[in-house]
Write a protein that holds these residues in place. Structure first.
Motif, PDB file in Angstrom:
ATOM      1  N   ARG A 111       0.744  -1.345   0.212  1.00 52.14           N
ATOM      2  CA  ARG A 111      -0.286  -0.192  -0.325  1.00 52.14           C
ATOM      3  C   ARG A 111       0.554   1.835  -0.235  1.00 52.14           C
ATOM      4  O   ARG A 111       1.115   2.413  -0.380  1.00 52.14           O
ATOM      5  CB  ARG A 111      -0.846   0.226   0.816  1.00 52.14           C
ATOM      6  CG  ARG A 111      -1.840   1.136   1.179  1.00 52.14           C
ATOM      7  CD  ARG A 111      -3.030   1.365  -0.197  1.00 52.14           C
ATOM      8  NE  ARG A 111      -4.179   1.381   0.485  1.00 52.14           N
ATOM      9  CZ  ARG A 111      -4.903   1.713  -0.509  1.00 52.14           C
ATOM     10  NH1 ARG A 111      -4.324   1.467  -1.540  1.00 52.14           N
ATOM     11  NH2 ARG A 111      -6.149   1.461  -0.565  1.00 52.14           N
ATOM     12  N   TYR A 112       1.898   1.409   1.126  1.00 55.33           N
ATOM     13  CA  TYR A 112       3.188   2.544   0.886  1.00 55.33           C
ATOM     14  C   TYR A 112       2.865   2.707  -0.221  1.00 55.33           C
ATOM     15  O   TYR A 112       3.398   3.814  -0.412  1.00 55.33           O
ATOM     16  CB  TYR A 112       3.445   2.344   2.008  1.00 55.33           C
ATOM     17  CG  TYR A 112       3.433   3.157   3.391  1.00 55.33           C
ATOM     18  CD1 TYR A 112       3.790   4.159   3.641  1.00 55.33           C
ATOM     19  CD2 TYR A 112       1.903   2.578   4.000  1.00 55.33           C
ATOM     20  CE1 TYR A 112       2.291   5.240   4.883  1.00 55.33           C
ATOM     21  CE2 TYR A 112       1.588   3.357   4.886  1.00 55.33           C
ATOM     22  CZ  TYR A 112       1.849   4.488   5.380  1.00 55.33           C
ATOM     23  OH  TYR A 112       1.381   5.100   6.918  1.00 55.33           O
ATOM     24  N   ARG A 113       3.692   1.447  -1.198  1.00 57.46           N
ATOM     25  CA  ARG A 113       4.474   1.266  -2.146  1.00 57.46           C
ATOM     26  C   ARG A 113       3.661   2.244  -3.180  1.00 57.46           C
ATOM     27  O   ARG A 113       4.797   3.098  -4.050  1.00 57.46           O
ATOM     28  CB  ARG A 113       5.873   0.049  -2.634  1.00 57.46           C
ATOM     29  CG  ARG A 113       6.561  -0.156  -3.543  1.00 57.46           C
ATOM     30  CD  ARG A 113       6.343  -0.707  -4.105  1.00 57.46           C
ATOM     31  NE  ARG A 113       5.748  -1.666  -5.022  1.00 57.46           N
ATOM     32  CZ  ARG A 113       5.078  -3.415  -5.196  1.00 57.46           C
ATOM     33  NH1 ARG A 113       5.820  -3.684  -4.643  1.00 57.46           N
ATOM     34  NH2 ARG A 113       4.355  -3.185  -5.690  1.00 57.46           N
ATOM     35  N   SER A 114       2.400   1.640  -3.194  1.00 57.10           N
ATOM     36  CA  SER A 114       1.158   2.104  -4.087  1.00 57.10           C
ATOM     37  C   SER A 114       1.158   3.961  -3.855  1.00 57.10           C
ATOM     38  O   SER A 114       1.111   4.741  -5.187  1.00 57.10           O
ATOM     39  CB  SER A 114       0.191   1.668  -4.244  1.00 57.10           C
ATOM     40  OG  SER A 114      -0.035   0.308  -4.167  1.00 57.10           O
ATOM     41  N   THR A 144      -2.893   0.769 -11.345  1.00 59.28           N
ATOM     42  CA  THR A 144      -4.557   0.480 -12.729  1.00 59.28           C
ATOM     43  C   THR A 144      -5.054   1.800 -12.059  1.00 59.28           C
ATOM     44  O   THR A 144      -4.770   2.070 -11.281  1.00 59.28           O
ATOM     45  CB  THR A 144      -5.201  -0.292 -12.082  1.00 59.28           C
ATOM     46  OG1 THR A 144      -5.628  -0.322 -10.769  1.00 59.28           O
ATOM     47  CG2 THR A 144      -4.251  -1.766 -12.253  1.00 59.28           C
ATOM     48  N   PRO A 145      -6.169   2.110 -13.107  1.00 55.47           N
ATOM     49  CA  PRO A 145      -6.963   3.448 -12.364  1.00 55.47           C
ATOM     50  C   PRO A 145      -7.646   3.481 -11.106  1.00 55.47           C
ATOM     51  O   PRO A 145      -7.056   4.521 -10.414  1.00 55.47           O
ATOM     52  CB  PRO A 145      -8.036   3.971 -13.644  1.00 55.47           C
ATOM     53  CG  PRO A 145      -7.149   2.767 -14.210  1.00 55.47           C
ATOM     54  CD  PRO A 145      -6.684   1.584 -14.014  1.00 55.47           C
ATOM     55  N   TYR A 146      -8.161   2.347 -10.878  1.00 54.74           N
ATOM     56  CA  TYR A 146      -8.492   2.327  -8.862  1.00 54.74           C
ATOM     57  C   TYR A 146      -7.732   2.374  -8.578  1.00 54.74           C
ATOM     58  O   TYR A 146      -7.436   3.152  -7.055  1.00 54.74           O
ATOM     59  CB  TYR A 146      -9.513   0.946  -9.101  1.00 54.74           C
ATOM     60  CG  TYR A 146      -9.820   0.675  -7.758  1.00 54.74           C
ATOM     61  CD1 TYR A 146     -10.755   1.248  -7.434  1.00 54.74           C
ATOM     62  CD2 TYR A 146      -9.240  -0.074  -7.369  1.00 54.74           C
ATOM     63  CE1 TYR A 146     -11.675   0.998  -5.783  1.00 54.74           C
ATOM     64  CE2 TYR A 146      -9.949   0.246  -5.533  1.00 54.74           C
ATOM     65  CZ  TYR A 146     -11.107   0.418  -5.108  1.00 54.74           C
ATOM     66  OH  TYR A 146     -11.164   0.270  -3.794  1.00 54.74           O
ATOM     67  N   SER A 147      -6.668   1.220  -8.632  1.00 49.95           N
ATOM     68  CA  SER A 147      -4.984   1.325  -7.693  1.00 49.95           C
ATOM     69  C   SER A 147      -4.397   2.804  -7.287  1.00 49.95           C
ATOM     70  O   SER A 147      -4.381   3.132  -6.320  1.00 49.95           O
ATOM     71  CB  SER A 147      -4.198   0.133  -7.689  1.00 49.95           C
ATOM     72  OG  SER A 147      -4.572  -0.551  -8.129  1.00 49.95           O
ATOM     73  N   TYR A 148      -4.480   3.510  -8.335  1.00 48.61           N
ATOM     74  CA  TYR A 148      -3.864   5.119  -8.675  1.00 48.61           C
ATOM     75  C   TYR A 148      -5.111   6.068  -7.415  1.00 48.61           C
ATOM     76  O   TYR A 148      -4.864   6.919  -7.254  1.00 48.61           O
ATOM     77  CB  TYR A 148      -3.671   5.484  -9.921  1.00 48.61           C
ATOM     78  CG  TYR A 148      -3.306   6.834 -10.046  1.00 48.61           C
ATOM     79  CD1 TYR A 148      -1.850   6.720  -9.380  1.00 48.61           C
ATOM     80  CD2 TYR A 148      -4.379   7.734 -10.433  1.00 48.61           C
ATOM     81  CE1 TYR A 148      -1.346   8.269  -9.600  1.00 48.61           C
ATOM     82  CE2 TYR A 148      -3.237   8.839 -10.304  1.00 48.61           C
ATOM     83  CZ  TYR A 148      -2.143   9.068 -10.232  1.00 48.61           C
ATOM     84  OH  TYR A 148      -1.156  10.878  -9.846  1.00 48.61           O
ATOM     85  N   ILE A 195      -4.974   8.774  -0.756  1.00 46.84           N
ATOM     86  CA  ILE A 195      -4.238   8.894   0.600  1.00 46.84           C
ATOM     87  C   ILE A 195      -2.378   9.707   0.274  1.00 46.84           C
ATOM     88  O   ILE A 195      -2.132  10.392   1.637  1.00 46.84           O
ATOM     89  CB  ILE A 195      -3.872   7.729   1.053  1.00 46.84           C
ATOM     90  CG1 ILE A 195      -4.776   6.284   1.025  1.00 46.84           C
ATOM     91  CG2 ILE A 195      -2.915   7.570   2.135  1.00 46.84           C
ATOM     92  CD1 ILE A 195      -4.785   5.208   1.221  1.00 46.84           C
ATOM     93  N   ALA A 196      -2.300   9.641  -0.549  1.00 42.70           N
ATOM     94  CA  ALA A 196      -1.231  10.602  -0.474  1.00 42.70           C
ATOM     95  C   ALA A 196      -1.483  12.181  -0.589  1.00 42.70           C
ATOM     96  O   ALA A 196      -0.514  12.598   0.328  1.00 42.70           O
ATOM     97  CB  ALA A 196      -0.535  10.355  -1.998  1.00 42.70           C
TER      98      ALA A 196
END
Length: 105
Positions: free
Chosen positions: A33-36, A51-55, A61-62
């Motif tokens: 999660r933190y890497r994303s 992916t669009p959702y993951s981004y 959060i970022a």
């Protein structure tokens, strides 16, 4: 994080521990999660490789981290998480205890 949010996160954390989940598995989820989140900083979705959702989830959060007064909070949290893992595997602490302290910090 507010006290009520910490308690909510801790309850989820504790239920994972009670189910017999390995602490390395929880660490892996948190680290992924933190890497994303790190991948979204200053780049578009396409540039991030997510992916669009993951981004969109990681970017949300970022953005919360960006609004904090302490601009180094993200790097500190990510570094602390990695140190907990390394310390546990070097025999300098217990992974569940380290993760619990990190969640409640």
């Amino acid at each position: 994080r507010t006290t009520s949010k910490k308690m909510g996160v801790w309850k989820v954390f504790d239920s994972m521990r009670k189910t017999g989940m390995a602490p390395e598995e929880l660490f892996g989820i948190l680290w992924w999660r933190y890497r994303s989140i790190a991948q979204t900083r200053g780049v578009t979705q396409k540039e991030s490789g997510l992916t669009p959702y993951s981004y969109s989830e990681a970017k949300r959060i970022a953005d919360v981290y960006e609004k904090r007064k302490d601009k180094t909070a993200f790097k500190k949290d990510m570094g602390d998480l990695l140190n907990i893992y390394q310390d546990a595997h070097n025999g300098e602490g217990e992974l569940w205890e380290g993760l619990e302290a990190w969640v409640l910090a």
